[in-house]
Design a protein around this motif. Structure first.
Motif, PDB file in Angstrom:
ATOM      1  N   UNK A  22      -1.276  71.047  76.979  1.00  0.00           N
ATOM      2  CA  UNK A  22      -0.535  71.975  75.686  1.00  0.00           C
ATOM      3  C   UNK A  22      -1.152  71.738  74.879  1.00  0.00           C
ATOM      4  N   UNK A  23      -2.082  72.677  73.923  1.00  0.00           N
ATOM      5  CA  UNK A  23      -2.419  71.819  72.968  1.00  0.00           C
ATOM      6  C   UNK A  23      -1.806  72.613  71.343  1.00  0.00           C
ATOM      7  N   UNK A  24      -2.281  71.710  70.339  1.00  0.00           N
ATOM      8  CA  UNK A  24      -1.540  71.501  69.014  1.00  0.00           C
ATOM      9  C   UNK A  24      -2.341  71.955  68.068  1.00  0.00           C
ATOM     10  N   UNK A  25      -1.477  72.972  67.238  1.00  0.00           N
ATOM     11  CA  UNK A  25      -2.729  73.119  65.756  1.00  0.00           C
ATOM     12  C   UNK A  25      -1.184  72.998  64.906  1.00  0.00           C
ATOM     13  N   UNK A  26      -1.833  72.688  63.421  1.00  0.00           N
ATOM     14  CA  UNK A  26      -1.162  72.868  62.808  1.00  0.00           C
ATOM     15  C   UNK A  26      -0.544  74.741  63.114  1.00  0.00           C
ATOM     16  N   UNK A  27      -1.021  75.855  62.318  1.00  0.00           N
ATOM     17  CA  UNK A  27      -0.195  76.803  63.070  1.00  0.00           C
ATOM     18  C   UNK A  27      -0.023  77.825  64.465  1.00  0.00           C
ATOM     19  N   UNK A  28      -0.899  77.298  65.433  1.00  0.00           N
ATOM     20  CA  UNK A  28      -1.839  78.224  65.902  1.00  0.00           C
ATOM     21  C   UNK A  28      -2.197  79.633  65.845  1.00  0.00           C
ATOM     22  N   UNK A  29      -2.763  79.772  64.633  1.00  0.00           N
ATOM     23  CA  UNK A  29      -3.847  80.985  64.766  1.00  0.00           C
ATOM     24  C   UNK A  29      -5.520  80.713  65.054  1.00  0.00           C
ATOM     25  N   UNK A  30      -5.824  80.151  65.552  1.00  0.00           N
ATOM     26  CA  UNK A  30      -7.620  80.020  65.395  1.00  0.00           C
ATOM     27  C   UNK A  30      -7.751  79.136  66.658  1.00  0.00           C
ATOM     28  N   UNK A  31      -7.536  77.358  66.170  1.00  0.00           N
ATOM     29  CA  UNK A  31      -7.841  76.446  67.473  1.00  0.00           C
ATOM     30  C   UNK A  31      -7.115  76.520  68.748  1.00  0.00           C
ATOM     31  N   UNK A  32      -5.985  76.073  69.020  1.00  0.00           N
ATOM     32  CA  UNK A  32      -5.181  76.414  70.099  1.00  0.00           C
ATOM     33  C   UNK A  32      -5.351  76.840  70.494  1.00  0.00           C
ATOM     34  N   UNK A  33      -4.614  78.662  69.542  1.00  0.00           N
ATOM     35  CA  UNK A  33      -5.057  79.962  70.449  1.00  0.00           C
ATOM     36  C   UNK A  33      -5.665  79.913  71.343  1.00  0.00           C
ATOM     37  N   UNK A  34      -7.295  79.707  71.043  1.00  0.00           N
ATOM     38  CA  UNK A  34      -8.184  79.967  71.641  1.00  0.00           C
ATOM     39  C   UNK A  34      -8.668  79.165  72.457  1.00  0.00           C
ATOM     40  N   UNK A  35      -8.068  77.731  72.704  1.00  0.00           N
ATOM     41  CA  UNK A  35      -8.344  76.541  73.722  1.00  0.00           C
ATOM     42  C   UNK A  35      -7.583  77.004  75.413  1.00  0.00           C
ATOM     43  N   UNK A  36      -6.389  77.562  74.574  1.00  0.00           N
ATOM     44  CA  UNK A  36      -5.688  78.072  75.434  1.00  0.00           C
ATOM     45  C   UNK A  36      -6.346  79.009  75.868  1.00  0.00           C
ATOM     46  N   UNK A  37      -6.762  80.065  75.438  1.00  0.00           N
ATOM     47  CA  UNK A  37      -7.228  81.187  76.011  1.00  0.00           C
ATOM     48  C   UNK A  37      -8.417  80.970  76.772  1.00  0.00           C
ATOM     49  N   UNK A  38      -9.703  80.355  76.809  1.00  0.00           N
ATOM     50  CA  UNK A  38     -10.484  79.320  77.385  1.00  0.00           C
ATOM     51  C   UNK A  38     -10.446  78.618  78.511  1.00  0.00           C
ATOM     52  N   UNK A  50      -0.729  75.769  77.537  1.00  0.00           N
ATOM     53  CA  UNK A  50       0.260  76.494  75.933  1.00  0.00           C
ATOM     54  C   UNK A  50      -0.560  76.340  75.452  1.00  0.00           C
ATOM     55  N   UNK A  51       0.203  76.822  73.730  1.00  0.00           N
ATOM     56  CA  UNK A  51      -0.480  76.755  72.801  1.00  0.00           C
ATOM     57  C   UNK A  51       0.685  76.542  71.375  1.00  0.00           C
ATOM     58  N   UNK A  52       0.825  75.791  70.603  1.00  0.00           N
ATOM     59  CA  UNK A  52       2.142  75.475  70.250  1.00  0.00           C
ATOM     60  C   UNK A  52       1.509  75.477  68.258  1.00  0.00           C
ATOM     61  N   UNK A  53       2.177  75.865  67.419  1.00  0.00           N
ATOM     62  CA  UNK A  53       2.400  75.224  65.901  1.00  0.00           C
ATOM     63  C   UNK A  53       3.180  74.305  65.397  1.00  0.00           C
ATOM     64  N   UNK A  54       2.920  73.201  64.957  1.00  0.00           N
ATOM     65  CA  UNK A  54       4.001  72.811  64.226  1.00  0.00           C
ATOM     66  C   UNK A  54       4.773  73.242  62.766  1.00  0.00           C
ATOM     67  N   UNK A  55       3.893  73.766  62.383  1.00  0.00           N
ATOM     68  CA  UNK A  55       4.327  75.527  61.527  1.00  0.00           C
ATOM     69  C   UNK A  55       4.062  76.690  61.689  1.00  0.00           C
ATOM     70  N   UNK A  56       5.197  77.745  61.639  1.00  0.00           N
ATOM     71  CA  UNK A  56       5.292  79.164  61.609  1.00  0.00           C
ATOM     72  C   UNK A  56       3.402  79.592  61.059  1.00  0.00           C
ATOM     73  N   UNK A  57       2.916  80.792  61.461  1.00  0.00           N
ATOM     74  CA  UNK A  57       1.653  81.370  60.713  1.00  0.00           C
ATOM     75  C   UNK A  57       1.619  82.458  60.748  1.00  0.00           C
ATOM     76  N   UNK A  58       0.550  83.210  60.868  1.00  0.00           N
ATOM     77  CA  UNK A  58       0.442  84.287  61.144  1.00  0.00           C
ATOM     78  C   UNK A  58      -1.206  84.532  62.026  1.00  0.00           C
ATOM     79  N   UNK A  59      -1.191  85.285  63.319  1.00  0.00           N
ATOM     80  CA  UNK A  59      -2.131  85.109  64.300  1.00  0.00           C
ATOM     81  C   UNK A  59      -3.619  85.679  63.110  1.00  0.00           C
ATOM     82  N   UNK A  60      -5.081  84.982  63.497  1.00  0.00           N
ATOM     83  CA  UNK A  60      -6.168  85.214  62.514  1.00  0.00           C
ATOM     84  C   UNK A  60      -7.170  86.277  63.246  1.00  0.00           C
TER      85      UNK A  60
END
Length: 75
Positions: A22-38, A50-60
């Motif tokens: 599980x990759x966790x990031x601030x808003x799951x918009x860049x780092x955690x989503x890319x790590x999941x994909x890799x 899977x990846x998640x964010x601690x706060x909602x955000x918009x995809x980058x």
């Protein structure tokens, strides 16, 4: 995927193989989503990831473009 361990880890209980990540990031918009994909591309059907964010955000947009470029290059 096998996790490399040191001699000090030999006495620790638990599995040495990664089955989930599980990759966790601030808003799951860049780092955690890319790590999941890799991980999904590198270890298909070997590791549940899977990846998640601690706060909602918009995809980058830049992250989406990179992931689309990578998936096109893999084809």
């Amino acid at each position: 995927m096998t996790i490399e361990t040191s001699v000090a880890d030999d006495n620790r209980p638990g599995k040495k193989n990664a089955g989930t990540m599980l990759f966790a990031c601030n808003i799951n918009a860049v780092r955690s989503a890319m790590a999941e994909a890799m991980v999904k591309v590198t270890f298909p059907k070997e590791i549940f990831v899977d990846s998640c964010g601690v706060a909602p955000g918009n995809p980058d947009g830049f992250a989406i473009a990179c992931l689309l470029y990578t998936s096109d290059a893999a084809d």
